[in-house]
Design a protein around this motif. Structure first.
Motif, PDB file in Angstrom:
ATOM      1  N   GLN A 159      -0.019   2.001 -13.125  1.00  0.00           N
ATOM      2  CA  GLN A 159       0.659   1.372 -14.253  1.00  0.00           C
ATOM      3  C   GLN A 159       1.267   0.049 -13.799  1.00  0.00           C
ATOM      4  O   GLN A 159       1.863  -0.031 -12.730  1.00  0.00           O
ATOM      5  CB  GLN A 159       1.751   2.285 -14.803  1.00  0.00           C
ATOM      6  CG  GLN A 159       1.194   3.589 -15.321  1.00  0.00           C
ATOM      7  CD  GLN A 159       2.106   4.224 -16.330  1.00  0.00           C
ATOM      8  OE1 GLN A 159       3.038   3.608 -16.805  1.00  0.00           O
ATOM      9  NE2 GLN A 159       1.828   5.461 -16.675  1.00  0.00           N
ATOM     10  N   GLY A 160       1.124  -0.965 -14.629  1.00  0.00           N
ATOM     11  CA  GLY A 160       1.622  -2.285 -14.282  1.00  0.00           C
ATOM     12  C   GLY A 160       3.106  -2.347 -14.025  1.00  0.00           C
ATOM     13  O   GLY A 160       3.566  -3.139 -13.213  1.00  0.00           O
ATOM     14  N   THR A 161       3.879  -1.510 -14.694  1.00  0.00           N
ATOM     15  CA  THR A 161       5.328  -1.560 -14.547  1.00  0.00           C
ATOM     16  C   THR A 161       5.839  -0.684 -13.408  1.00  0.00           C
ATOM     17  O   THR A 161       7.001  -0.773 -13.039  1.00  0.00           O
ATOM     18  CB  THR A 161       6.021  -1.120 -15.848  1.00  0.00           C
ATOM     19  OG1 THR A 161       5.603   0.209 -16.169  1.00  0.00           O
ATOM     20  CG2 THR A 161       5.679  -2.058 -16.990  1.00  0.00           C
ATOM     21  N   GLN A 162       5.009   0.166 -12.847  1.00  0.00           N
ATOM     22  CA  GLN A 162       5.431   1.063 -11.777  1.00  0.00           C
ATOM     23  C   GLN A 162       5.569   0.277 -10.479  1.00  0.00           C
ATOM     24  O   GLN A 162       4.649  -0.427 -10.067  1.00  0.00           O
ATOM     25  CB  GLN A 162       4.412   2.195 -11.614  1.00  0.00           C
ATOM     26  CG  GLN A 162       4.866   3.287 -10.694  1.00  0.00           C
ATOM     27  CD  GLN A 162       3.828   4.403 -10.586  1.00  0.00           C
ATOM     28  OE1 GLN A 162       2.652   4.198 -10.829  1.00  0.00           O
ATOM     29  NE2 GLN A 162       4.285   5.574 -10.220  1.00  0.00           N
ATOM     30  N   LEU A 163       6.728   0.381  -9.837  1.00  0.00           N
ATOM     31  CA  LEU A 163       7.001  -0.386  -8.617  1.00  0.00           C
ATOM     32  C   LEU A 163       7.081   0.471  -7.366  1.00  0.00           C
ATOM     33  O   LEU A 163       6.987  -0.035  -6.255  1.00  0.00           O
ATOM     34  CB  LEU A 163       8.307  -1.166  -8.770  1.00  0.00           C
ATOM     35  CG  LEU A 163       8.373  -2.160  -9.923  1.00  0.00           C
ATOM     36  CD1 LEU A 163       9.719  -2.858  -9.945  1.00  0.00           C
ATOM     37  CD2 LEU A 163       7.247  -3.158  -9.842  1.00  0.00           C
ATOM     38  N   ALA A 164       7.298   1.784  -7.535  1.00  0.00           N
ATOM     39  CA  ALA A 164       7.399   2.696  -6.396  1.00  0.00           C
ATOM     40  C   ALA A 164       6.917   4.065  -6.840  1.00  0.00           C
ATOM     41  O   ALA A 164       7.005   4.409  -8.029  1.00  0.00           O
ATOM     42  CB  ALA A 164       8.843   2.779  -5.893  1.00  0.00           C
ATOM     43  N   THR A 165       6.399   4.816  -5.902  1.00  0.00           N
ATOM     44  CA  THR A 165       6.010   6.193  -6.199  1.00  0.00           C
ATOM     45  C   THR A 165       6.133   7.018  -4.923  1.00  0.00           C
ATOM     46  O   THR A 165       5.983   6.495  -3.814  1.00  0.00           O
ATOM     47  CB  THR A 165       4.585   6.275  -6.795  1.00  0.00           C
ATOM     48  OG1 THR A 165       4.345   7.590  -7.269  1.00  0.00           O
ATOM     49  CG2 THR A 165       3.519   5.891  -5.782  1.00  0.00           C
ATOM     50  N   LEU A 166       6.437   8.281  -5.092  1.00  0.00           N
ATOM     51  CA  LEU A 166       6.586   9.193  -3.966  1.00  0.00           C
ATOM     52  C   LEU A 166       5.365  10.098  -3.922  1.00  0.00           C
ATOM     53  O   LEU A 166       4.947  10.633  -4.950  1.00  0.00           O
ATOM     54  CB  LEU A 166       7.853  10.033  -4.145  1.00  0.00           C
ATOM     55  CG  LEU A 166       8.188  11.009  -3.023  1.00  0.00           C
ATOM     56  CD1 LEU A 166       8.591  10.263  -1.759  1.00  0.00           C
ATOM     57  CD2 LEU A 166       9.306  11.946  -3.459  1.00  0.00           C
ATOM     58  N   GLY A 167       4.797  10.238  -2.747  1.00  0.00           N
ATOM     59  CA  GLY A 167       3.654  11.124  -2.581  1.00  0.00           C
ATOM     60  C   GLY A 167       3.851  12.016  -1.372  1.00  0.00           C
ATOM     61  O   GLY A 167       4.732  11.772  -0.530  1.00  0.00           O
ATOM     62  N   TYR A 168       3.049  13.051  -1.307  1.00  0.00           N
ATOM     63  CA  TYR A 168       3.072  13.966  -0.161  1.00  0.00           C
ATOM     64  C   TYR A 168       1.647  14.177   0.316  1.00  0.00           C
ATOM     65  O   TYR A 168       0.749  14.428  -0.480  1.00  0.00           O
ATOM     66  CB  TYR A 168       3.706  15.304  -0.549  1.00  0.00           C
ATOM     67  CG  TYR A 168       5.206  15.235  -0.642  1.00  0.00           C
ATOM     68  CD1 TYR A 168       6.003  15.576   0.436  1.00  0.00           C
ATOM     69  CD2 TYR A 168       5.827  14.800  -1.805  1.00  0.00           C
ATOM     70  CE1 TYR A 168       7.386  15.490   0.362  1.00  0.00           C
ATOM     71  CE2 TYR A 168       7.206  14.708  -1.892  1.00  0.00           C
ATOM     72  CZ  TYR A 168       7.973  15.060  -0.809  1.00  0.00           C
ATOM     73  OH  TYR A 168       9.337  14.968  -0.888  1.00  0.00           O
ATOM     74  N   GLU A 169       1.445  14.038   1.624  1.00  0.00           N
ATOM     75  CA  GLU A 169       0.156  14.323   2.241  1.00  0.00           C
ATOM     76  C   GLU A 169       0.416  15.152   3.487  1.00  0.00           C
ATOM     77  O   GLU A 169       1.202  14.761   4.341  1.00  0.00           O
ATOM     78  CB  GLU A 169      -0.571  13.031   2.595  1.00  0.00           C
ATOM     79  CG  GLU A 169      -1.037  12.247   1.378  1.00  0.00           C
ATOM     80  CD  GLU A 169      -1.744  10.956   1.746  1.00  0.00           C
ATOM     81  OE1 GLU A 169      -2.222  10.830   2.890  1.00  0.00           O
ATOM     82  OE2 GLU A 169      -1.802  10.068   0.876  1.00  0.00           O
TER      83      GLU A 169
END
Length: 169
Positions: A50-60
């Motif tokens: 998404q254009g407005t998303q600046l950060a996201t948390l992920g798990y690997e």
């Protein structure tokens, strides 16, 4: 909660407009939440749908990864909100505050349904408090989301967090 004390270090973040400033801000928010830093902090613009998303948390492989967008037209305060929001998700996961088994992504729900999920309400409310405390700014969710119902639910959660967890210095 005693360990959720704000350091009022918005000035540190404002003075440093580089990755070191962002890393210091991440550390301060993690300290406020009494959580460990993410295992990795990665800048990867391809990770964002998404254009407005600046950060996201992920798990690997059980390791937490905070992804940060490097190219964005929004200001540092918007990035600070996004970081605080995602770190609140890490807090939710680390402390088992919410059961993420029924959590849906923004692609799976309407905007209203997505924003009314307990995990999102809580993360938005916490990020609101961080902006208020660190930067002396308030988010107008009614204007931003164009949804009075969602805005009211978030603001009620803000009151609960302030009353039960958050202390200002």
């Amino acid at each position: 909660r005693d360990c959720l004390l704000s350091r009022g270090l918005g000035d540190v973040y404002k003075r440093q407009k580089n990755m070191n400033g962002i890393l210091e801000f991440i550390k301060e928010v993690c300290d406020d939440l009494c959580i460990s830093l993410p295992d990795s902090i990665v800048t990867d613009d391809k990770k964002f749908n998404q254009g407005t998303q600046l950060a996201t948390l992920g798990y690997e492989n059980g390791k937490s990864i905070l992804y940060l967008k490097t190219k964005y037209e929004y200001g540092d305060v918007d990035m600070a909100f996004a970081i605080a929001h995602e770190l609140r998700h890490k807090y939710q996961i680390d402390t088992h505050v919410f059961d993420f088994d029924n959590y849906k992504t923004s692609n799976e729900l309407s905007i209203r349904e997505y924003n009314l999920q307990n995990e999102e309400v809580d993360a938005n409310a916490y990020a609101y408090i961080v902006l208020m405390d660190f930067f002396k700014l308030k988010v107008d969710f009614k204007l931003l989301l164009k949804d009075d119902v969602v805005a009211d639910v978030i603001m009620k959660r803000v009151d609960v967090i302030i009353e039960n967890e958050y202390e200002y210095e």
